[in-house]
Design an enzyme around this catalytic site. Structure first.
Site, mmCIF file in Angstrom:
data_model
loop_
_atom_site.group_PDB
_atom_site.id
_atom_site.type_symbol
_atom_site.label_atom_id
_atom_site.label_comp_id
_atom_site.label_asym_id
_atom_site.label_seq_id
_atom_site.Cartn_x
_atom_site.Cartn_y
_atom_site.Cartn_z
ATOM 1 C CG ASP A 5 -20.467 15.479 -27.988
ATOM 2 O OD1 ASP A 5 -19.961 16.604 -28.175
ATOM 3 O OD2 ASP A 5 -21.597 15.159 -28.408
ATOM 4 C CD GLU A 53 -3.893 5.632 10.522
ATOM 5 O OE1 GLU A 53 -4.792 4.885 10.086
ATOM 6 O OE2 GLU A 53 -3.575 6.707 9.989
ATOM 7 C CG ASP A 54 -2.035 1.352 10.437
ATOM 8 O OD1 ASP A 54 -2.917 1.678 11.237
ATOM 9 O OD2 ASP A 54 -2.168 1.472 9.208
ATOM 10 C CG HIS A 89 -1.704 1.278 1.369
ATOM 11 N ND1 HIS A 89 -2.605 1.765 0.451
ATOM 12 C CD2 HIS A 89 -1.645 2.202 2.388
ATOM 13 C CE1 HIS A 89 -3.082 2.934 0.880
ATOM 14 N NE2 HIS A 89 -2.515 3.205 2.047
#
Length: 733
Positions: free
Chosen positions: A298, A120-121, A92
């Site tokens: 478009d 944090e982890d 991650h």
């Protein structure tokens, strides 16, 4: 940050993007396996090689040793942790770092992104990060670290975003890391329960996507929009995706237009790169909703890239010469950049087949900033002076206007629910305008210091109330009026991009906002400040309500009532008929509602008794008469109409309430040779007052100089002829 798991079957990935992500995910699995015990090669871990290669493409002299140390610390800290898909957790932070590297982020940002989940982890502390990588990296890691639910309960999410915004106010790179982190989590959200997917997607839609737009990071914003679209609107997503695939097998009209453009620009000697840029799915969906039916043209736009700013305008000239331009589609965001750094020329051209090609023209540097926003600025806090400073680099938005607004009102909003609601409301404003604001002098005169005014950013639809609080904070409680583009306006007036604004402030702090201001305030800063004032003990003290000044003399009289039937102040000087009607034998009266004088454009209406009442052409009574079917009578000024006649006229002076104002005004009137027939003073309202005078002028030609003299009286901010449409609205918010 740490809960999402990899899912290659995510319904939000499609086509080429799905294939690219599968390759990325497989690569990250290999990276994760290699990271567990792989020996560095040339001092660089194998898992970091791809990130390093991309980073060197943008920053050839980057310090890879710092990245290697950060990776090794992150890998050892997260070792043993797995994502819900079973992959090593280190995949991650590696993926987040790769996203930022591809956008051109500098080494400090990448270092912090590798470490962004460690505090944090894992057991790693901020002090340890600071000791190994310095205060700058420590600040970025702390900025994106979540607050614990065990400490904050239900307020953990809003308070985490509050903390992140405050950190972003000092370093915009904090939000860059958060956006990349959310993008990777959204890519790998498929393993979550549907209700959790929807919750995360809604926060992404309401908070993160608007922040990406405001920071100019269009590359992240576009992909986040598509991922949210797939989760929250799966049916519309599938319909749009099928529509794009349907057109994929057809000839692309934009490719033909692009080839024609290349030929035109080459013949003109302009070195330009012409590309076809497909729209992302949400953009296609919006175009389909707006136009109902789509054509192949478009589904994308043409992008023309050149070297210099001047080349952009040269390209524009050639395209408008050799193709038929759609004039309404032209916008110049180079001369007037958007609030999020975006610069480009927008136009659209048609070809003989009838296809319309929307075209963006920008330099290569503008393109980098358009895609990556603040990330493209590298380290925005490093010195840029000297010969090595990059050319064409715009000033860094260390504290953009929208961010300053968020930081200002969040400081005074301790309640997390109110903060969260206000944050959603503020970020829901998807367009920003620029207003040039210079306060009017405190004496109410028309004089200015000659400056163009401070440019302030406001959300589209903001009013003068919002501008007042943006400019003055809680001092805006004393705002009593405004001029927009030189004309007196109510505080409820909605502002537009490029407006010039003067805020009229009361000379003391006795004034205050009225509850009606809340109806006109769009920004949370204004609404919160007004609500606090109205709920405080000072709210009733709106301003002095003492008796109005009255003139000391026989000229004091009641205010003339507007209308044809009140001749007071509406006649020409006895013995001198100023106007002649095209109705033989009719007596002529000048209307008291608008008191016309030469050389005003006038019209007349027949009234009881065979007389003709003369009105100024712009008088509201004229419109009402015409609406009821009354036929006008032609009238003209006697003689050459140069105003060489005595006459009466009614003027209204709007001013700040102050002692001796009446005496000063009557002195100014007398100095111009005019006599006061009658005068009336309305009770003050929020320290504003209106004086109405019916005056006798020996010569109508002296009216302009009389009005100028009255405007120069200290405290007077406007003088109007009676009958002006805005005369009532101008005094009330």
């Amino acid at each position: 940050m740490s809960a999402e798991a990899t899912n290659p079957g995510n319904p939000g990935a499609a086509g080429r993007r799905r294939g690219r992500r599968r390759l990325e995910l497989r690569g990250l699995r290999r990276i994760g396996r290699a990271a567990l015990g792989a020996a560095p090669r040339d001092g660089l871990p194998h898992a970091l090689e791809h990130v390093a290669k991309v980073h060197r493409r943008h920053h050839p002299d980057a310090d890879l040793d710092t990245l290697a140390r950060a990776y090794l610390l992150a890998e050892s800290s997260h070792r043993g942790q797995l994502r819900k898909s079973g992959e090593p957790y280190i995949t991650h932070p590696l993926a987040v770092t790769l996203i930022l590297a591809e956008l051109g982020a500098e080494t400090t940002t990448l270092t912090a992104s590798l470490l962004h989940d460690t505090v944090e982890d894992t057991d790693l502390t901020l002090d340890q990060v600071r000791e190994r990588f310095g205060a700058e990296v420590c600040y970025l890691v702390d900025g994106v670290t979540k607050l614990e639910k065990v400490d904050y309960g239900a307020a953990a999410e809003p308070e985490t975003f509050r903390k992140m915004l405050v950190a972003t106010g000092n370093d915009v790179r904090v939000m860059s890391i958060k956006l990349a982190d959310r993008l990777h989590n959204m890519r790998t959200l498929g393993v979550m329960r549907p209700e959790k997917q929807a919750r995360i997607a809604k926060v992404t839609r309401d908070v993160l996507i608007p922040l990406a737009e405001r920071l100019g990071v269009q590359a992240l914003k576009a992909e986040l929009e598509d991922l949210v679209f797939a989760i929250l609107h799966p049916e519309e997503y599938a319909t749009t995706q099928a529509l794009v695939l349907e057109y994929a097998g057809r000839p692309d009209p934009l490719a033909d237009i692009a080839e024609r453009m290349r030929t035109v620009l080459a013949e003109a000697g302009i070195d330009a790169e012409v590309l076809v840029r497909p729209r992302h799915l949400v953009s296609v969906h919006r175009v389909r909703l707006a136009r109902r039916e789509l054509t192949g043209a478009d589904l994308g736009r043409l992008l023309v890239l050149v070297a210099e700013d001047a080349d952009c305008y040269a390209v524009l000239g050639e395209l408008h010469t050799c193709f038929t331009p759609v004039v309404s589609e032209f916008k110049d965001f180079i001369a007037t950049p958007k609030f999020n750094l975006y610069q480009s020329l927008h136009t659209a051209v048609t070809v003989p087949s009838g296809e319309i090609g929307e075209t963006l023209i920008r330099t290569h540097q503008m393109h980098r900033v358009a895609e990556a926003g603040v990330i493209a600025l590298g380290n925005p806090y490093a010195p840029t002076d000297g010969p090595d400073a990059p050319e064409g680099e715009r000033a860094d938005p260390t504290r953009p206007g929208w961010l300053s607004r968020l930081l200002e009102w969040q400081r005074t909003t301790p309640d997390p629910d109110t903060f969260w609601t206000s944050l959603h409301d503020d970020l829901a404003q998807d367009r920003e305008i620029t207003v040039f604001c210079a306060d009017a002098p405190s004496d109410g005169s028309d004089a200015t210091d000659g400056a163009a005014g401070e440019a302030i950013g406001l959300p589209a639809g903001a009013s003068c109330v919002d501008a007042a609080y943006e400019r003055h904070g809680e001092r805006a409680h004393c705002c009593i009026g405004a001029r927009v583009n030189g004309r007196l306006a109510t505080l409820a007036t909605v502002l537009h991009d490029g407006d010039s604004l003067q805020l009229l402030m009361a000379p003391d702090s006795a004034a205050g906002p009225s509850p009606e201001w809340l109806d006109h305030a769009r920004t949370p800063a204004a609404r919160l400040a007004i609500a606090r004032w109205l709920s405080g003990p000072q709210a009733p003290a709106i301003g002095p309500q003492g008796p109005a000044e009255t003139p000391s003399g026989p000229s004091s009289a009641g205010r003339p009532a507007p209308g044809d039937e009140h001749p007071a102040g509406a006649r020409a000087t006895p013995g001198s008929v100023l106007a002649v009607a095209d109705l033989p034998g009719a007596a002529v009266r000048l209307a008291g509602c608008c008191t016309p004088v030469p050389p005003d454009t006038v019209t007349g209406f027949a009234v009881r008794g065979g007389a003709v009442t003369v009105h100024r052409a712009l008088c509201p009574v004229v419109a009402r008469m015409a609406a009821t079917g009354r036929q006008p009578v032609g009238v003209r000024w006697r003689g050459a109409g140069q105003g060489a006649h005595g006459c009466r006229v009614t003027l209204m002076a709007e001013a700040f309430s102050r002692p001796h104002l009446l005496a000063d005004l009557t002195e100014a009137i007398a100095a111009q040779g005019a006599a006061v027939v009658s005068a009336a003073v309305e009770p003050p309202h929020e320290q504003r007052v209106r004086h109405t005078y019916t005056l006798h002028l020996p010569n109508a030609a002296g009216l302009p100089s009389l009005m100028r003299a009255m405007r120069q009286v200290p405290g007077v901010f406007d003088v109007l002829r009676a009958g002006r449409v805005r005369q009532t609205a101008a005094m009330r918010p």
